[in-house]
Each structure stands twice: as structure tokens, then as C-alpha cells.
Write a protein that holds these residues in place. Structure first.
Motif, PDB file in Angstrom:
ATOM      1  N   GLY A   9       0.806  -1.220   0.000  1.00 11.83           N
ATOM      2  CA  GLY A   9       0.000   0.000   0.000  1.00 11.83           C
ATOM      3  C   GLY A   9       0.833   1.261   0.000  1.00 11.83           C
ATOM      4  N   THR A  10       2.161   1.155   0.095  1.00 14.05           N
ATOM      5  CA  THR A  10       3.029   2.326   0.061  1.00 14.05           C
ATOM      6  C   THR A  10       3.561   2.601  -1.335  1.00 14.05           C
ATOM      7  N   CYS A  11       3.376   1.670  -2.244  1.00 15.34           N
ATOM      8  CA  CYS A  11       3.873   1.831  -3.617  1.00 15.34           C
ATOM      9  C   CYS A  11       2.752   2.368  -4.490  1.00 15.34           C
ATOM     10  N   HIS A  12       3.066   3.364  -5.273  1.00 10.46           N
ATOM     11  CA  HIS A  12       2.060   3.965  -6.143  1.00 10.46           C
ATOM     12  C   HIS A  12       2.637   4.158  -7.533  1.00 10.46           C
ATOM     13  N   MET A  18       8.409   4.283 -11.344  1.00 13.28           N
ATOM     14  CA  MET A  18       7.149   3.651 -11.729  1.00 13.28           C
ATOM     15  C   MET A  18       6.618   4.296 -13.017  1.00 13.28           C
ATOM     16  N   PRO A  19       5.624   3.667 -13.666  1.00 13.94           N
ATOM     17  CA  PRO A  19       5.159   4.137 -14.980  1.00 13.94           C
ATOM     18  C   PRO A  19       4.646   5.581 -15.026  1.00 13.94           C
ATOM     19  N   PHE A  20       4.039   6.099 -13.966  1.00 17.34           N
ATOM     20  CA  PHE A  20       3.494   7.454 -13.984  1.00 17.34           C
ATOM     21  C   PHE A  20       4.355   8.430 -13.179  1.00 17.34           C
ATOM     22  N   ALA A  21       5.615   8.083 -12.945  1.00 19.02           N
ATOM     23  CA  ALA A  21       6.510   8.978 -12.208  1.00 19.02           C
ATOM     24  C   ALA A  21       6.734  10.258 -13.020  1.00 19.02           C
ATOM     25  N   PRO A  22       6.515  11.414 -12.398  1.00 18.24           N
ATOM     26  CA  PRO A  22       6.735  12.676 -13.117  1.00 18.24           C
ATOM     27  C   PRO A  22       8.224  12.954 -13.304  1.00 18.24           C
ATOM     28  N   GLU A  23       8.537  13.760 -14.300  1.00 17.44           N
ATOM     29  CA  GLU A  23       9.929  14.145 -14.535  1.00 17.44           C
ATOM     30  C   GLU A  23      10.411  15.050 -13.408  1.00 17.44           C
ATOM     31  N   GLN A  24      11.699  15.018 -13.145  1.00 16.51           N
ATOM     32  CA  GLN A  24      12.280  15.796 -12.052  1.00 16.51           C
ATOM     33  C   GLN A  24      11.994  17.286 -12.204  1.00 16.51           C
ATOM     34  N   GLU A  50      -3.533   7.575   3.138  1.00 15.48           N
ATOM     35  CA  GLU A  50      -4.090   8.365   4.243  1.00 15.48           C
ATOM     36  C   GLU A  50      -3.546   9.794   4.244  1.00 15.48           C
ATOM     37  N   SER A  51      -2.447  10.034   3.538  1.00 18.05           N
ATOM     38  CA  SER A  51      -1.841  11.364   3.491  1.00 18.05           C
ATOM     39  C   SER A  51      -2.296  12.172   2.275  1.00 18.05           C
ATOM     40  N   ARG A  52      -3.199  11.620   1.480  1.00 11.88           N
ATOM     41  CA  ARG A  52      -3.634  12.282   0.246  1.00 11.88           C
ATOM     42  C   ARG A  52      -5.139  12.533   0.277  1.00 11.88           C
ATOM     43  N   THR A  53      -5.569  13.582  -0.452  1.00  9.17           N
ATOM     44  CA  THR A  53      -6.995  13.926  -0.479  1.00  9.17           C
ATOM     45  C   THR A  53      -7.765  13.051  -1.448  1.00  9.17           C
ATOM     46  N   GLU A  54      -7.317  12.933  -2.673  1.00 12.79           N
ATOM     47  CA  GLU A  54      -8.050  12.161  -3.688  1.00 12.79           C
ATOM     48  C   GLU A  54      -7.090  11.439  -4.628  1.00 12.79           C
ATOM     49  N   PRO A  55      -6.397  10.416  -4.144  1.00  8.85           N
ATOM     50  CA  PRO A  55      -5.485   9.706  -5.050  1.00  8.85           C
ATOM     51  C   PRO A  55      -6.271   9.006  -6.152  1.00  8.85           C
ATOM     52  N   GLU A  56      -5.727   9.014  -7.345  1.00  6.64           N
ATOM     53  CA  GLU A  56      -6.364   8.331  -8.478  1.00  6.64           C
ATOM     54  C   GLU A  56      -5.942   6.866  -8.435  1.00  6.64           C
ATOM     55  N   LEU A  57      -6.907   5.992  -8.209  1.00  8.32           N
ATOM     56  CA  LEU A  57      -6.611   4.569  -8.040  1.00  8.32           C
ATOM     57  C   LEU A  57      -7.030   3.716  -9.233  1.00  8.32           C
ATOM     58  N   LYS A  58      -7.876   4.256 -10.111  1.00  4.17           N
ATOM     59  CA  LYS A  58      -8.397   3.443 -11.211  1.00  4.17           C
ATOM     60  C   LYS A  58      -7.878   3.849 -12.576  1.00  4.17           C
ATOM     61  N   GLY A  59      -7.461   5.086 -12.762  1.00  2.79           N
ATOM     62  CA  GLY A  59      -6.904   5.518 -14.036  1.00  2.79           C
ATOM     63  C   GLY A  59      -7.906   5.616 -15.159  1.00  2.79           C
ATOM     64  N   ARG A  60      -9.139   5.880 -14.835  1.00  2.35           N
ATOM     65  CA  ARG A  60     -10.168   5.979 -15.872  1.00  2.35           C
ATOM     66  C   ARG A  60     -10.094   7.312 -16.612  1.00  2.35           C
ATOM     67  N   GLY A  62      -8.159   8.272 -18.908  1.00  2.00           N
ATOM     68  CA  GLY A  62      -6.807   8.762 -19.140  1.00  2.00           C
ATOM     69  C   GLY A  62      -6.128   9.420 -17.963  1.00  2.00           C
ATOM     70  N   LYS A  63      -6.730   9.371 -16.781  1.00  2.00           N
ATOM     71  CA  LYS A  63      -6.117   9.990 -15.611  1.00  2.00           C
ATOM     72  C   LYS A  63      -4.878   9.210 -15.184  1.00  2.00           C
ATOM     73  N   ALA A  64      -3.820   9.942 -14.832  1.00  2.42           N
ATOM     74  CA  ALA A  64      -2.600   9.306 -14.337  1.00  2.42           C
ATOM     75  C   ALA A  64      -2.858   8.749 -12.937  1.00  2.42           C
ATOM     76  N   LEU A  65      -2.378   7.558 -12.699  1.00  3.60           N
ATOM     77  CA  LEU A  65      -2.546   6.918 -11.392  1.00  3.60           C
ATOM     78  C   LEU A  65      -1.673   7.582 -10.337  1.00  3.60           C
ATOM     79  N   GLY A  66      -2.143   7.584  -9.102  1.00  8.89           N
ATOM     80  CA  GLY A  66      -1.356   8.078  -7.984  1.00  8.89           C
ATOM     81  C   GLY A  66      -1.970   9.282  -7.310  1.00  8.89           C
ATOM     82  N   GLY A  67      -1.211   9.837  -6.368  1.00  8.56           N
ATOM     83  CA  GLY A  67      -1.700  10.982  -5.611  1.00  8.56           C
ATOM     84  C   GLY A  67      -0.589  11.892  -5.129  1.00  8.56           C
ATOM     85  N   ARG A  68       0.556  11.863  -5.824  1.00 10.72           N
ATOM     86  CA  ARG A  68       1.700  12.653  -5.376  1.00 10.72           C
ATOM     87  C   ARG A  68       1.379  14.126  -5.227  1.00 10.72           C
TER      88      ARG A  68
END
Length: 189
Positions: A9-12, A18-24, A50-60, A62-68
Motif C-alpha cells: 500500500g506504500t507503492c504507487h 514507476m510508470p506514472f513517475a513525473p519528470e524531475q 491516508e496522506s492524500r486527499t483524492e489519489p487516483e486509483l483506477k486511471g479511468r 486517461g487519468k494518471a494513477l497516484g496521488g503525489r
């Protein structure tokens, strides 16, 4: 950690490597760069939902997955910390013998914690690892372990010189001191 969180549950999908990691460059320019230490060059580390408001978990749609980029306010993070909604983390590096201690909530924070010791032996191709730490701590980010209570724990093992994405993760287990309902029950002698 005392919530029903499994180890992975700590990996996103937006974490480093990971595939949706943003560029530096995107991270350094973000509003959260200072709060999440994104200027360190490590990228997005592990975090709990628990530290995020609305993490994207399904990717529907075209939304990028995650909650960074969905970090809750500092007051909410501190409330989660006080409620033990974090993962206490001990990491052992067999190549160097280094032991690290920290936690995961808004990000992975290897803050030294109360410290742990590790004895590890490789014999006939099999590792035997003993991790020891104090049961009680007054450091934020350390779980104090009390007799009778049940705690979640798990393992992640990096093999073949991997340092990030590719590793083996256990299912979650229950640990207790003198509680037969736990899968791993340490009894007083």
C-alpha cells in the motif's frame, strides 16, 4: 502501522521508477517540492493514501494513477501521525550491513527512529536475519509494541542488486506479544 494497510500500500504508480513517475523538472517546480523534499533528486518516494486527499486509483478516462500532487494539509498529516496512521520501517542493506530506521506517511522519511540492530548470516545459500529493537519508543514515527495488541507487519526483499521497483513483497502478517489471534505470537517465558 496499526491500520489495516498491506505492505504494498506504500507503492504507487507515480512513485520514482514507476510508470506514472513525473519528470524531475515537474517535481522541482511544484508547490509541494519543499514539503515532500522533491528537490533532493530522489523523486516521489513511497507514501500512504491516508496522506492524500483524492489519489487516483483506477486511471479511468486517461487519468494518471497516484496521488503525489494531492497531499493533505500539514494539520491533517499531523493528526494522522498522532493516530499512528503511518508505517514504521526498518531497512537492512546486506551488502554494506547498514541499518536504517524511519517511517512512511506523506513520504518515506528515514529519520533514524529509535534504532534497530540486525544480525544477518548467509549460510548454504540461505539468509537468516534477526532484527531487534526496543518495544517502547517516545519518537514520532516509531510504533510502541504492547503485550496483547495486534500489529500488522510484512517484508520486502530486494534481490539481484535491485534498489527500487523490482522486489518481492510478502502478504501482511499479524504480530503480537501474548495474543493467540496473531499469526506470529511471541509468548513470555
Amino acid at each position: 502501522m496499526q491500520t489495516e494497510q498491506v505492505l504494498w500500500g506504500t507503492c504507487h504508480a507515480d512513485a520514482n521508477s514507476m510508470p506514472f513517475a513525473p519528470e524531475q523538472a515537474i517535481l522541482k517546480g511544484s508547490d509541494l517540492a519543499e514539503r515532500l523534499n522533491l528537490n533532493s533528486g530522489l523523486g516521489v518516494t513511497k507514501y500512504l493514501t491516508e496522506s492524500r486527499t483524492e489519489p487516483e486509483l483506477k486511471g479511468r478516462r486517461g487519468k494518471a494513477l497516484g496521488g503525489r500532487d494531492k497531499l493533505k494539509g500539514e494539520a491533517d498529516i499531523q493528526t494522522a501521525q498522532a493516530a499512528n496512521q503511518f508505517m514504521d520501517l526498518v531497512r537492512y542493506k546486506s551488502g554494506s550491513g547498514e541499518v536504517e530506521d524511519g517511517q512512511i506517511l506523506a513520504s518515506r522519511d528515514m529519520h533514524k527512529g529509535m534504532g534497530a540492530t540486525v544480525e544477518a548470516v548467509l549460510k548454504n545459500g540461505i539468509w537468516s536475519v534477526v532484527v531487534q529493537r526496543k518495544l517502547k519508543s517516545d519518537n514520532a514515527g516509531d510504533v510502541s509494541i504492547e503485550a496483547g495488541k495486534i500489529y500488522n507487519f510484512g517484508f520486502a526483499i530486494h534481490d539481484d542488486y535491485t534498489s527500487a521497483r523490482y522486489h518481492h513483497v510478502s502478504f501482511g502478517y499479524k504480530l503480537a506479544l501474548d495474543n493467540d489471534k496473531a499469526e506470529v505470537n511471541a509468548k513470555a517465558q
